[in-house]
Every structure is written in C-alpha cells, then in structure tokens.
Design a protein around this motif. Structure first.
Motif, PDB file in Angstrom:
ATOM      1  N   VAL A   1       0.837  -1.204   0.000  1.00 15.74           N
ATOM      2  CA  VAL A   1       0.000   0.000   0.000  1.00 15.74           C
ATOM      3  C   VAL A   1       0.868   1.248   0.000  1.00 15.74           C
ATOM      4  CG1 VAL A   1      -1.976  -1.101   1.104  1.00 15.74           C
ATOM      5  CG2 VAL A   1      -0.197  -0.036   2.522  1.00 15.74           C
ATOM      6  N   ARG A   2       2.176   1.055   0.204  1.00 14.89           N
ATOM      7  CA  ARG A   2       3.057   2.212   0.335  1.00 14.89           C
ATOM      8  C   ARG A   2       3.466   2.784  -1.004  1.00 14.89           C
ATOM      9  NH1 ARG A   2       7.757  -0.245   3.252  1.00 14.89           N
ATOM     10  NH2 ARG A   2       6.828  -2.274   2.759  1.00 14.89           N
ATOM     11  N   GLY A   3       3.763   1.909  -1.939  1.00 14.18           N
ATOM     12  CA  GLY A   3       4.225   2.377  -3.238  1.00 14.18           C
ATOM     13  C   GLY A   3       5.604   2.986  -3.161  1.00 14.18           C
ATOM     14  N   GLY A   4       6.176   3.266  -4.289  1.00 16.02           N
ATOM     15  CA  GLY A   4       7.434   4.000  -4.343  1.00 16.02           C
ATOM     16  C   GLY A   4       8.681   3.139  -4.329  1.00 16.02           C
ATOM     17  N   LYS A   5       8.706   2.143  -3.481  1.00 11.31           N
ATOM     18  CA  LYS A   5       9.894   1.300  -3.362  1.00 11.31           C
ATOM     19  C   LYS A   5       9.613  -0.012  -4.075  1.00 11.31           C
ATOM     20  CE  LYS A   5      13.361   0.385   0.175  1.00 11.31           C
ATOM     21  NZ  LYS A   5      13.652   0.348   1.626  1.00 11.31           N
ATOM     22  N   TRP A   6       9.551   0.065  -5.387  1.00 10.81           N
ATOM     23  CA  TRP A   6       9.055  -1.053  -6.168  1.00 10.81           C
ATOM     24  C   TRP A   6      10.037  -2.186  -6.341  1.00 10.81           C
ATOM     25  CZ3 TRP A   6       4.108  -0.519  -6.542  1.00 10.81           C
ATOM     26  CH2 TRP A   6       3.533   0.750  -6.661  1.00 10.81           C
ATOM     27  N   ARG A   7      11.324  -1.885  -6.356  1.00 10.56           N
ATOM     28  CA  ARG A   7      12.323  -2.836  -6.830  1.00 10.56           C
ATOM     29  C   ARG A   7      12.994  -3.667  -5.756  1.00 10.56           C
ATOM     30  NH1 ARG A   7      13.555  -1.612 -12.199  1.00 10.56           N
ATOM     31  NH2 ARG A   7      12.537   0.283 -12.931  1.00 10.56           N
ATOM     32  N   THR A   8      12.608  -3.491  -4.526  1.00  5.59           N
ATOM     33  CA  THR A   8      13.205  -4.297  -3.459  1.00  5.59           C
ATOM     34  C   THR A   8      12.117  -4.972  -2.644  1.00  5.59           C
ATOM     35  OG1 THR A   8      13.260  -2.376  -1.988  1.00  5.59           O
ATOM     36  CG2 THR A   8      15.229  -2.809  -3.294  1.00  5.59           C
ATOM     37  N   ALA A   9      12.449  -6.138  -2.122  1.00  6.89           N
ATOM     38  CA  ALA A   9      11.457  -6.943  -1.405  1.00  6.89           C
ATOM     39  C   ALA A   9      10.925  -6.220  -0.174  1.00  6.89           C
ATOM     40  CB  ALA A   9      12.061  -8.291  -1.020  1.00  6.89           C
ATOM     41  N   ASP A  10      11.735  -5.390   0.452  1.00  7.99           N
ATOM     42  CA  ASP A  10      11.273  -4.718   1.666  1.00  7.99           C
ATOM     43  C   ASP A  10      10.278  -3.599   1.378  1.00  7.99           C
ATOM     44  OD1 ASP A  10      14.220  -2.625   2.370  1.00  7.99           O
ATOM     45  OD2 ASP A  10      12.970  -2.836   0.597  1.00  7.99           O
ATOM     46  N   GLY A  11       9.997  -3.369   0.095  1.00  6.11           N
ATOM     47  CA  GLY A  11       8.963  -2.407  -0.262  1.00  6.11           C
ATOM     48  C   GLY A  11       7.566  -2.989  -0.259  1.00  6.11           C
ATOM     49  N   TYR A  12       7.456  -4.268   0.056  1.00  8.55           N
ATOM     50  CA  TYR A  12       6.180  -4.974  -0.019  1.00  8.55           C
ATOM     51  C   TYR A  12       5.806  -5.554   1.342  1.00  8.55           C
ATOM     52  CZ  TYR A  12       6.863  -4.449  -4.985  1.00  8.55           C
ATOM     53  OH  TYR A  12       7.058  -3.914  -6.231  1.00  8.55           O
ATOM     54  N   ASP A  13       4.518  -5.552   1.600  1.00  6.58           N
ATOM     55  CA  ASP A  13       4.009  -5.991   2.897  1.00  6.58           C
ATOM     56  C   ASP A  13       3.362  -7.361   2.859  1.00  6.58           C
ATOM     57  OD1 ASP A  13       2.876  -2.738   2.641  1.00  6.58           O
ATOM     58  OD2 ASP A  13       4.466  -3.292   4.056  1.00  6.58           O
ATOM     59  N   HIS A  14       2.913  -7.770   1.692  1.00  8.75           N
ATOM     60  CA  HIS A  14       2.163  -9.026   1.580  1.00  8.75           C
ATOM     61  C   HIS A  14       2.763  -9.864   0.462  1.00  8.75           C
ATOM     62  CE1 HIS A  14      -0.975  -7.279   4.139  1.00  8.75           C
ATOM     63  NE2 HIS A  14      -0.768  -6.180   3.469  1.00  8.75           N
ATOM     64  N   TRP A  15       2.905 -11.137   0.753  1.00 16.53           N
ATOM     65  CA  TRP A  15       3.501 -12.061  -0.198  1.00 16.53           C
ATOM     66  C   TRP A  15       2.612 -13.290  -0.348  1.00 16.53           C
ATOM     67  CZ3 TRP A  15       8.100 -11.193  -2.807  1.00 16.53           C
ATOM     68  CH2 TRP A  15       8.811 -10.058  -2.404  1.00 16.53           C
ATOM     69  N   GLY A  16       2.547 -13.787  -1.575  1.00 14.84           N
ATOM     70  CA  GLY A  16       1.858 -15.041  -1.818  1.00 14.84           C
ATOM     71  C   GLY A  16       2.847 -16.188  -1.836  1.00 14.84           C
ATOM     72  N   LEU A  17       2.314 -17.391  -1.768  1.00 12.84           N
ATOM     73  CA  LEU A  17       3.149 -18.560  -1.985  1.00 12.84           C
ATOM     74  C   LEU A  17       3.576 -18.562  -3.438  1.00 12.84           C
ATOM     75  CD1 LEU A  17       1.114 -21.244  -0.030  1.00 12.84           C
ATOM     76  CD2 LEU A  17       3.140 -19.990   0.729  1.00 12.84           C
ATOM     77  N   GLY A  18       4.739 -19.044  -3.703  1.00 14.92           N
ATOM     78  CA  GLY A  18       5.280 -18.985  -5.041  1.00 14.92           C
ATOM     79  C   GLY A  18       4.725 -20.050  -5.963  1.00 14.92           C
ATOM     80  N   THR A  19       4.989 -19.846  -7.243  1.00 13.06           N
ATOM     81  CA  THR A  19       4.676 -20.844  -8.249  1.00 13.06           C
ATOM     82  C   THR A  19       5.962 -21.125  -9.019  1.00 13.06           C
ATOM     83  OG1 THR A  19       3.177 -21.398 -10.075  1.00 13.06           O
ATOM     84  CG2 THR A  19       3.922 -19.112  -9.959  1.00 13.06           C
TER      85      THR A  19
END
Length: 123
Positions: free
Chosen positions: A99-117
C-alpha cells in the motif's frame, strides 16, 4: 490481503507462460503489485511492478521486452506474461503487494507475499 500465485510449470526455452496472482478482499485497487523470483541458491530478485491503477509499470532490465505485467482490478488479479523464456528464468515466482508504493524494486517495499509458483525452463 492474501495473495495466491499460479500458472507456473515446465516449458521449453523460447516458450511462453502467463502467471496469475489472485488477491482476496475488496481493497486490491489500493495495492501496488510486484513480481519477484528466486532461483535455487540465489537471492530473491525483482522482476516487475505495477502501480495501483496500472498506469505505471516498472521492470528489471533483464526482462524488458520479454515479460509484461498487467492487472485487472475488477478481478483482483495481476498477471505476468512471460515470453521468450530462457533456462535462466527457472525459479520460484512470487507476487507481492504494497500500500506504500514507491519502493518497487526491493522486497522490503512490499508488505504481503503469496506462496510462489514454480517455473522450469528446459533447454
């Protein structure tokens, strides 16, 4: 929001796959979305991201011209179209939301993750 990625599989080099990431909840449009991948023995790396409305997209240099991120907010889904796949694209692919936006290119810019495929590209 809960995320679920799907669409991975085994494909030959030069082939295509489309990954999907479905989100639960009614606030999907509030989230910027990204795709990352992690190959065995390597760190998770950024692939592509989309702003909330999809008006802005961001790509890692190594996928420009081959991969495309898109989203359908009405379906709470973000996609990653992957063309001209190479064996080095083999990895587990993850979608992520922020929901923060702006820090698109690093994992710490994201709060929610799905299980991978898992994506495997054979030579």
């Amino acid at each position: 929001v809960q995320l679920q990625a799907s669409g991975g599989g085994l494909v030959q080099a030069g082939g295509t796959l489309r990954l999907s990431c479905s989100a639960s909840g009614r606030t999907f449009i509030s989230y910027g979305m990204g795709w990352f991948r992690q190959a065995p023995g390597k760190e998770r790396e950024f692939i592509a991201a989309s702003s909330r409305g999809g008006g802005s997209t961001y790509y890692a240099d190594y996928v420009k011209g081959r991969f495309t991120i898109s989203r359908e907010n009405a379906k709470n889904t973000v996609y990653l179209q992957m063309n001209s796949l190479k064996p080095e694209d083999t990895a587990v692919y993850y979608c992520a939301g922020t929901v923060r936006g702006g820090k698109w290119r690093t994992a710490d810019g994201y709060d929610h993750w799905g299980l991978g495929t898992e994506v495997t590209v054979s030579s």
